[in-house]
Design a protein around this motif. Sequence first.
Motif, PDB file in Angstrom:
ATOM      1  N   LEU A   1       0.802  -1.222   0.000  1.00 10.97           N
ATOM      2  CA  LEU A   1       0.000   0.000   0.000  1.00 10.97           C
ATOM      3  C   LEU A   1       0.834   1.272   0.000  1.00 10.97           C
ATOM      4  N   GLU A   2       2.167   1.140   0.027  1.00 11.42           N
ATOM      5  CA  GLU A   2       3.001   2.347   0.017  1.00 11.42           C
ATOM      6  C   GLU A   2       4.289   2.075  -0.741  1.00 11.42           C
ATOM      7  N   ASP A   3       4.205   2.094  -2.044  1.00  9.42           N
ATOM      8  CA  ASP A   3       5.392   1.891  -2.875  1.00  9.42           C
ATOM      9  C   ASP A   3       5.974   3.244  -3.257  1.00  9.42           C
ATOM     10  N   TRP A   4       7.303   3.403  -3.048  1.00  4.47           N
ATOM     11  CA  TRP A   4       7.980   4.683  -3.265  1.00  4.47           C
ATOM     12  C   TRP A   4       8.615   4.778  -4.650  1.00  4.47           C
ATOM     13  N   SER A   5       8.086   4.053  -5.597  1.00  4.49           N
ATOM     14  CA  SER A   5       8.533   4.110  -6.993  1.00  4.49           C
ATOM     15  C   SER A   5       9.811   3.315  -7.227  1.00  4.49           C
ATOM     16  N   HIS A   6       9.645   2.189  -7.877  1.00  7.12           N
ATOM     17  CA  HIS A   6      10.754   1.335  -8.302  1.00  7.12           C
ATOM     18  C   HIS A   6      10.484   0.931  -9.753  1.00  7.12           C
ATOM     19  N   PRO A   7      10.797   1.815 -10.714  1.00  9.38           N
ATOM     20  CA  PRO A   7      10.439   1.589 -12.120  1.00  9.38           C
ATOM     21  C   PRO A   7      10.959   0.272 -12.680  1.00  9.38           C
ATOM     22  N   ASP A   8      12.164  -0.139 -12.257  1.00  8.19           N
ATOM     23  CA  ASP A   8      12.727  -1.385 -12.769  1.00  8.19           C
ATOM     24  C   ASP A   8      11.891  -2.585 -12.329  1.00  8.19           C
ATOM     25  N   GLN A   9      11.460  -2.581 -11.051  1.00  7.43           N
ATOM     26  CA  GLN A   9      10.624  -3.678 -10.556  1.00  7.43           C
ATOM     27  C   GLN A   9       9.226  -3.612 -11.148  1.00  7.43           C
ATOM     28  N   GLU A  10       8.730  -2.404 -11.360  1.00  9.57           N
ATOM     29  CA  GLU A  10       7.409  -2.251 -11.973  1.00  9.57           C
ATOM     30  C   GLU A  10       7.406  -2.855 -13.378  1.00  9.57           C
ATOM     31  N   LYS A  11       8.458  -2.573 -14.134  1.00  5.30           N
ATOM     32  CA  LYS A  11       8.547  -3.126 -15.492  1.00  5.30           C
ATOM     33  C   LYS A  11       8.618  -4.655 -15.452  1.00  5.30           C
ATOM     34  N   ARG A  12       9.416  -5.169 -14.517  1.00  6.95           N
ATOM     35  CA  ARG A  12       9.622  -6.612 -14.447  1.00  6.95           C
ATOM     36  C   ARG A  12       8.352  -7.358 -14.038  1.00  6.95           C
ATOM     37  N   TYR A  13       7.686  -6.890 -12.984  1.00  2.00           N
ATOM     38  CA  TYR A  13       6.576  -7.662 -12.416  1.00  2.00           C
ATOM     39  C   TYR A  13       5.201  -7.261 -12.941  1.00  2.00           C
ATOM     40  N   VAL A  14       5.030  -5.968 -13.287  1.00  2.43           N
ATOM     41  CA  VAL A  14       3.734  -5.514 -13.799  1.00  2.43           C
ATOM     42  C   VAL A  14       3.660  -5.690 -15.309  1.00  2.43           C
ATOM     43  N   ASP A  15       4.669  -5.167 -16.007  1.00  3.19           N
ATOM     44  CA  ASP A  15       4.629  -5.177 -17.474  1.00  3.19           C
ATOM     45  C   ASP A  15       5.021  -6.521 -18.074  1.00  3.19           C
ATOM     46  N   ASP A  16       6.143  -7.083 -17.579  1.00  4.12           N
ATOM     47  CA  ASP A  16       6.672  -8.301 -18.202  1.00  4.12           C
ATOM     48  C   ASP A  16       6.043  -9.573 -17.634  1.00  4.12           C
ATOM     49  N   LYS A  17       6.180  -9.806 -16.341  1.00  2.00           N
ATOM     50  CA  LYS A  17       5.679 -11.051 -15.737  1.00  2.00           C
ATOM     51  C   LYS A  17       4.171 -11.022 -15.484  1.00  2.00           C
ATOM     52  N   LYS A  18       3.631  -9.820 -15.334  1.00  2.00           N
ATOM     53  CA  LYS A  18       2.195  -9.635 -15.076  1.00  2.00           C
ATOM     54  C   LYS A  18       1.713 -10.382 -13.824  1.00  2.00           C
ATOM     55  N   THR A  19       2.605 -10.486 -12.826  1.00  2.00           N
ATOM     56  CA  THR A  19       2.221 -11.123 -11.561  1.00  2.00           C
ATOM     57  C   THR A  19       1.739 -10.099 -10.535  1.00  2.00           C
ATOM     58  N   ILE A  20       1.958  -8.833 -10.848  1.00  2.00           N
ATOM     59  CA  ILE A  20       1.538  -7.740  -9.972  1.00  2.00           C
ATOM     60  C   ILE A  20       0.648  -6.801 -10.775  1.00  2.00           C
ATOM     61  N   ALA A  21      -0.398  -6.280 -10.125  1.00  2.00           N
ATOM     62  CA  ALA A  21      -1.327  -5.359 -10.793  1.00  2.00           C
ATOM     63  C   ALA A  21      -1.318  -4.005 -10.086  1.00  2.00           C
ATOM     64  N   PRO A  22      -1.345  -2.900 -10.819  1.00  2.00           N
ATOM     65  CA  PRO A  22      -1.421  -1.584 -10.186  1.00  2.00           C
ATOM     66  C   PRO A  22      -2.704  -1.455  -9.369  1.00  2.00           C
ATOM     67  N   GLY A  23      -2.604  -0.800  -8.221  1.00  2.00           N
ATOM     68  CA  GLY A  23      -3.776  -0.612  -7.367  1.00  2.00           C
ATOM     69  C   GLY A  23      -4.187   0.843  -7.235  1.00  2.00           C
ATOM     70  N   GLY A  24      -3.520   1.729  -8.010  1.00  2.00           N
ATOM     71  CA  GLY A  24      -3.860   3.147  -7.950  1.00  2.00           C
ATOM     72  C   GLY A  24      -3.012   3.907  -6.942  1.00  2.00           C
ATOM     73  N   GLU A  25      -3.201   5.213  -6.904  1.00  2.00           N
ATOM     74  CA  GLU A  25      -2.425   6.053  -5.991  1.00  2.00           C
ATOM     75  C   GLU A  25      -2.978   5.973  -4.572  1.00  2.00           C
ATOM     76  N   LEU A  26      -2.064   6.052  -3.603  1.00  2.00           N
ATOM     77  CA  LEU A  26      -2.442   6.029  -2.193  1.00  2.00           C
ATOM     78  C   LEU A  26      -3.072   7.363  -1.771  1.00  2.00           C
ATOM     79  N   GLY A  27      -2.687   8.441  -2.464  1.00  2.00           N
ATOM     80  CA  GLY A  27      -3.179   9.771  -2.094  1.00  2.00           C
ATOM     81  C   GLY A  27      -2.154  10.574  -1.321  1.00  2.00           C
ATOM     82  N   VAL A  28      -1.046   9.923  -0.988  1.00  2.00           N
ATOM     83  CA  VAL A  28       0.022  10.550  -0.215  1.00  2.00           C
ATOM     84  C   VAL A  28       1.229  10.769  -1.122  1.00  2.00           C
TER      85      VAL A  28
END
Length: 229
Positions: A4-31
């Motif tokens: 619930l509080e990811d501080w931005s890790h573009p390399d991991q986002e590309k690997r797990y969200v874009d490539d492996k698709k094992t993680i899904a974006p959940g939207g902004e926390l608001g903070v």
Amino acid sequence: DAILEDWSHPDQEKRYVDDKKTIAPGGELGVTGHIGWYVPTYFAKQHPDVTNWKNLNKYADQLRTPESGGKGQLLDGSPSYVTNDKALVNNLKLNYQVVFSGSEAAQITQMKQFAKQKKPFLTYWYSPQWLFEKVPMTEVKLPAYKEGCDADAAKVACAYPHTPLEKYLNADFAKTGGKAAAFLKKFKWTTEDQNEVSLMIANDKLTPQEAAKKWVDQHRSTWRAWLSS
């Protein structure tokens, strides 16, 4: 299932969200998360120009400690934190020594002690964080952040960025988690909300469940919007 509080890790986002698709974006926390250098507000009021990095060397003697080897002390937390502080001190030619307290808890203890004695200090710190409610601090302005200015860790000479914090869900949970997953996607609050709850836990010694209940009881209109219709 959820971060619930990811501080931005573009390399991991590309690997797990874009490539492996094992993680899904959940939207902004608001903070919005931000790392910076801070001095206690009582010291900034006495010496307003300390809030510009160009004047820090002027105050090095006042910020010296037995651990800082004759230089001013820049207090950091755990050596495991990802920081640019040693590079910043070097590249901005500051007469300071980065001193690691060892952990966030030790750093908080040190800052509270300084504040109790009304001593000046310079520290690496971050928002959101409940300690601001107990020890008011003022940020020292470093050279403005620009995209890519921190690309080479050894050459960093700019401030830390402001980072909208993100939520991520396990991809399977995002699909099959029903109302729980829907709730977490809708969950969005402010820095003030988060600090209020964390202060109750860390300072007032409430359990997370007690703090949650107290906050929920007082912010009904906020969390109603997170529930599925």
